[in-house]
Write an enzyme that holds these catalytic residues in place. Structure first.
Site, PDB file in Angstrom:
ATOM      1  N   CYS A 261       0.819  -1.213   0.000  1.00  0.00           N
ATOM      2  CA  CYS A 261       0.000   0.000   0.000  1.00  0.00           C
ATOM      3  C   CYS A 261       0.855   1.265   0.000  1.00  0.00           C
ATOM      4  O   CYS A 261       2.000   1.266   0.452  1.00  0.00           O
ATOM      5  CB  CYS A 261      -0.904   0.021   1.233  1.00  0.00           C
ATOM      6  SG  CYS A 261      -2.117  -1.320   1.290  1.00  0.00           S
ATOM      7  N   CYS A 276      -6.648   5.074   2.439  1.00  0.00           N
ATOM      8  CA  CYS A 276      -7.130   4.265   1.315  1.00  0.00           C
ATOM      9  C   CYS A 276      -8.639   4.369   1.184  1.00  0.00           C
ATOM     10  O   CYS A 276      -9.366   4.408   2.183  1.00  0.00           O
ATOM     11  CB  CYS A 276      -6.720   2.804   1.527  1.00  0.00           C
ATOM     12  SG  CYS A 276      -7.388   1.649   0.297  1.00  0.00           S
ATOM     13  N   ASP A 277      -9.111   4.376  -0.044  1.00  0.00           N
ATOM     14  CA  ASP A 277     -10.539   4.470  -0.337  1.00  0.00           C
ATOM     15  C   ASP A 277     -11.325   3.293   0.231  1.00  0.00           C
ATOM     16  O   ASP A 277     -12.502   3.416   0.559  1.00  0.00           O
ATOM     17  CB  ASP A 277     -10.723   4.531  -1.864  1.00  0.00           C
ATOM     18  CG  ASP A 277     -12.111   4.999  -2.258  1.00  0.00           C
ATOM     19  OD1 ASP A 277     -12.769   5.656  -1.433  1.00  0.00           O
ATOM     20  OD2 ASP A 277     -12.531   4.711  -3.389  1.00  0.00           O
TER      21      ASP A 277
END
Length: 370
Positions: A261, A276-277
């Site tokens: 990530c 993060c979405d």
């Protein structure tokens, strides 16, 4: 700081559709505040000023949702005004918008064209496939409005691509989906896995994309794409493009294809920032863009923890011949239990079978586009 990219939710989780598979709806249901409403002008200005002051070279503002057009055209006109006002470093600014398309009219299309927005249009294929899961809040079909949006984008020369969510039904009818997009001359396509709600049992919904279905989908889609490539009709499919980048460059520009990530700087409408979405949850709130610098947000313990968790490689991956191509995949597909170590990717077998099936032809394409 280096160039900065933000993913912004100007209407929070608000949406005029009620898609059966919406991952953000299930996320917001598990927060203390489900929706923060429309982003206020002072939050917008703080965000724009912050990014333009701290970025170097260029920066990117990507608007998603919920449905970002619910913020209104005036909101985006204000955005452009603020970007001009605060861009004293003369940065290159990239703006993009992901929309369901149902609110797009002539005014929107003209604005997006004039201001050079890159637009992602959510569309799941032909009418009978699209309408199955993408209804509005009243339960009405949305296909005709989305098709109208695509026509307006073409009319006003808006640069746009198609985002198609792959469900069990999509996987069974990939021929119809690809044929429809081809007939409409859509050259830039992104197919994303339908996600079951985080930490729920996988595969229990009618729309759920099971590994065996995803395997068939990837193989069939690749066959259509490869045939078009051989015939000189190259279509950009983001996942296949990402694989080609990995083959040629060693890494992909697509998030989720590099195995670990990064911080996406997801900004909710109240200014709260998340890494993060897929994890816009209270647990992963890093702080607020109104009172913290981008460097401070990045350096938070929560962000470091979030990124660090993605670095652990599964034992099966370490001995897999496809690891250099797959790299374990997106963290979201490895996260099955809260507060537990990441597991093997839910679609591991799908990827293995697909790579065995398509790799020689992928190499052929890579050699032809060097």
């Amino acid at each position: 700081m280096p160039p900065l990219s933000l993913l912004i939710k100007p209407a929070s989780s608000g949406c005029n559709l009620k898609c059966t598979y919406c991952f953000y709806h299930s996320l917001s249901d598990n927060r203390n505040v489900k929706s923060y409403g429309i982003m206020r002008d002072e939050v917008l200005e703080s965000m724009v000023k912050r990014v333009l002051n701290e970025a170097n070279g260029h920066c990117s503002f990507a608007f998603q949702g919920g449905e970002p057009t619910l913020a209104g055209l005036e909101f985006f006109e204000k955005l452009m005004e603020l970007q001009r006002k605060h861009n004293y470093k003369n940065l290159k600014i990239y703006n993009s918008l992901q929309t369901n398309g149902t609110l797009i009219d002539e005014s929107w299309a003209k604005f997006l064209s004039e201001n050079k927005f890159l637009v992602g249009l959510s569309m799941d294929g032909p009418k009978e496939i699209h309408n199955l899961n993408r209804k509005d809040c009243c339960g009405l079909d949305t296909f005709s409005k989305v098709e109208r949006a695509a026509e307006l984008f073409k009319k006003y020369k808006v640069e746009f691509n198609i985002l198609c969510v792959v469900t069990s039904n999509t996987a069974r009818h990939v021929n119809k989906v690809y044929k429809y997009f081809k007939e409409k001359d859509f050259k830039f396509l992104q197919f994303i896995n339908c996600l079951d709600p985080l930490y729920e049992e996988k595969g229990k919904y009618n729309y759920s994309l099971k590994p065996k279905d995803y395997t068939k989908f990837l193989k069939n889609l690749f066959d259509f794409w490869y045939e078009d490539f051989l015939n000189g009709n190259r279509v950009s499919i983001r996942y296949f493009d990402g694989l080609l980048e990995t083959i040629l460059l060693g890494k992909s520009s697509s998030c989720g294809m590099n195995g670990t990530c990064t911080c996406q700087f997801v900004v909710e409408s109240d200014g709260s920032v998340y890494p993060c979405d897929f994890y816009v949850l209270d647990k992963w709130r890093l702080g607020n863009i109104q009172d913290m610098t981008m460097k401070e947000l990045f350096e938070t313990n929560k962000n470091h923890e979030f990124i660090k968790l993605s670095f652990k490689v599964h034992e099966e991956c370490k001995k897999c011949k496809w690891f250099r191509l797959c790299k374990g995949g997106c963290r979201r597909c490895r996260d099955s239990k809260e507060d537990s170590a990441l597991e093997l990717n839910y679609y591991c077998q799908s990827y293995k079978e697909f790579f065995e099936y398509a790799f020689p032809r992928l190499i052929n394409v890579a050699n032809n586009i060097k």
